[in-house]
Write a protein that holds these residues in place. Sequence first.
Motif, PDB file in Angstrom:
ATOM      1  N   PRO A   1      -1.621  10.802   9.330  1.00  0.00           N
ATOM      2  CA  PRO A   1      -2.102   9.891  10.378  1.00  0.00           C
ATOM      3  C   PRO A   1      -1.374  10.116  11.699  1.00  0.00           C
ATOM      4  O   PRO A   1      -0.177  10.423  11.724  1.00  0.00           O
ATOM      5  N   GLU A   2      -2.092   9.940  12.775  1.00  0.00           N
ATOM      6  CA  GLU A   2      -1.508  10.121  14.099  1.00  0.00           C
ATOM      7  C   GLU A   2      -0.369   9.105  14.300  1.00  0.00           C
ATOM      8  O   GLU A   2      -0.520   7.920  14.006  1.00  0.00           O
ATOM      9  N   GLY A   3       0.758   9.609  14.783  1.00  0.00           N
ATOM     10  CA  GLY A   3       1.888   8.733  15.068  1.00  0.00           C
ATOM     11  C   GLY A   3       2.837   8.527  13.911  1.00  0.00           C
ATOM     12  O   GLY A   3       3.900   7.913  14.066  1.00  0.00           O
TER      13      GLY A   3
ATOM     14  N   ASP B   1       3.128   1.068   5.719  1.00  0.00           N
ATOM     15  CA  ASP B   1       3.951   0.031   6.356  1.00  0.00           C
ATOM     16  C   ASP B   1       5.087   0.639   7.165  1.00  0.00           C
ATOM     17  O   ASP B   1       5.463   0.113   8.222  1.00  0.00           O
ATOM     18  N   LEU B   2       5.640   1.740   6.659  1.00  0.00           N
ATOM     19  CA  LEU B   2       6.721   2.422   7.375  1.00  0.00           C
ATOM     20  C   LEU B   2       6.204   3.471   8.352  1.00  0.00           C
ATOM     21  O   LEU B   2       6.987   4.057   9.100  1.00  0.00           O
ATOM     22  N   GLU B   3       4.884   3.708   8.304  1.00  0.00           N
ATOM     23  CA  GLU B   3       4.273   4.769   9.108  1.00  0.00           C
ATOM     24  C   GLU B   3       5.017   6.080   8.898  1.00  0.00           C
ATOM     25  O   GLU B   3       5.440   6.748   9.840  1.00  0.00           O
ATOM     26  N   GLN B   4       5.161   6.438   7.613  1.00  0.00           N
ATOM     27  CA  GLN B   4       5.958   7.603   7.234  1.00  0.00           C
ATOM     28  C   GLN B   4       5.239   8.424   6.180  1.00  0.00           C
ATOM     29  O   GLN B   4       4.642   7.875   5.255  1.00  0.00           O
ATOM     30  N   VAL B   5       5.298   9.743   6.322  1.00  0.00           N
ATOM     31  CA  VAL B   5       4.722  10.667   5.348  1.00  0.00           C
ATOM     32  C   VAL B   5       5.804  11.644   4.903  1.00  0.00           C
ATOM     33  O   VAL B   5       6.437  12.293   5.737  1.00  0.00           O
ATOM     34  N   THR B   6       6.017  11.724   3.601  1.00  0.00           N
ATOM     35  CA  THR B   6       6.955  12.696   3.043  1.00  0.00           C
ATOM     36  C   THR B   6       6.154  13.808   2.380  1.00  0.00           C
ATOM     37  O   THR B   6       5.245  13.539   1.584  1.00  0.00           O
TER      38      THR B   6
ATOM     39  N   ARG C   1       0.826  -1.201   0.000  1.00  0.00           N
ATOM     40  CA  ARG C   1       0.000   0.000   0.000  1.00  0.00           C
ATOM     41  C   ARG C   1       0.864   1.256   0.000  1.00  0.00           C
ATOM     42  O   ARG C   1       1.890   1.325   0.674  1.00  0.00           O
ATOM     43  N   GLN C   2       0.432   2.230  -0.775  1.00  0.00           N
ATOM     44  CA  GLN C   2       1.112   3.528  -0.827  1.00  0.00           C
ATOM     45  C   GLN C   2       0.117   4.544  -1.379  1.00  0.00           C
ATOM     46  O   GLN C   2      -0.696   4.222  -2.243  1.00  0.00           O
ATOM     47  N   VAL C   3       0.186   5.757  -0.877  1.00  0.00           N
ATOM     48  CA  VAL C   3      -0.718   6.815  -1.321  1.00  0.00           C
ATOM     49  C   VAL C   3       0.094   8.062  -1.649  1.00  0.00           C
ATOM     50  O   VAL C   3       0.948   8.469  -0.852  1.00  0.00           O
ATOM     51  N   VAL C   4      -0.171   8.645  -2.827  1.00  0.00           N
ATOM     52  CA  VAL C   4       0.432   9.919  -3.212  1.00  0.00           C
ATOM     53  C   VAL C   4      -0.700  10.888  -3.495  1.00  0.00           C
ATOM     54  O   VAL C   4      -1.580  10.604  -4.319  1.00  0.00           O
ATOM     55  N   VAL C   5      -0.694  12.024  -2.809  1.00  0.00           N
ATOM     56  CA  VAL C   5      -1.777  13.000  -2.943  1.00  0.00           C
ATOM     57  C   VAL C   5      -1.187  14.376  -3.216  1.00  0.00           C
ATOM     58  O   VAL C   5      -0.240  14.796  -2.554  1.00  0.00           O
TER      59      VAL C   5
END
Length: 210
Positions: free
Chosen positions: A200-202, A96-101, A80-84
């Motif tokens: 997302p929180e966290g 999966d990495l709980e990471q947002v760039t 899963r991956q989301v680009v917005v």
Amino acid sequence: MKLMKSLAVMGAALMMPMLANADEQAAERLTHLLEPLKTYSADFDQQILDGSGQRLQEARGHIWLSRPGQFRWEVEAPYRQVVVSDGQNVFLHDPDLEQVTIQPLDTRVTHTPALLLSGKASALTENYDVSRQQQGTTETFTLLPKSPDTLFEDLKLTFRSEALRGLQMSDSTGQRTAIAFSDVEANAPIESSRFDFQVPEGADVIQEAH
């Protein structure tokens, strides 16, 4: 031999305006297809191939576009991956990495292929040399960047019955990314919330600049 060579040079010179006109007509045709496209929604299957055609990676998901500058690209499998893009910033979420760039939207269409669809169609002729091939109801446009400062060597857009069905990019290593679109909906309403991204929180946040 000199006469033959002179005729060949003359022939090439005469062909130049014809080729230029063909490129202009191809760009006008592509603009004609993209300009009315205000929103776009489709399932996609993506394959990444190496220079010999061996499959390196594949993915599937859904894409939403709203012009100008908004898009949402959701990869459902294998990871899963989301680009917005909200038109100003691009958010890349890796659950999966709980990471947002987060980075500013790069408005250079040679750097962000999604802007070919969500940006201004007029930017195509400014940034690309465009050629066109047609077979039946299938039209394929090849775009070659005019600037060497680009992420890919060429890009192809495929339309069937005037609906966008495929996109393919090649880079300088010969690696190709091929994307096929299905269940296409053009100019159907898309909720603006699709292009709002809430961290997302966290989640770890990485803020990037140009």
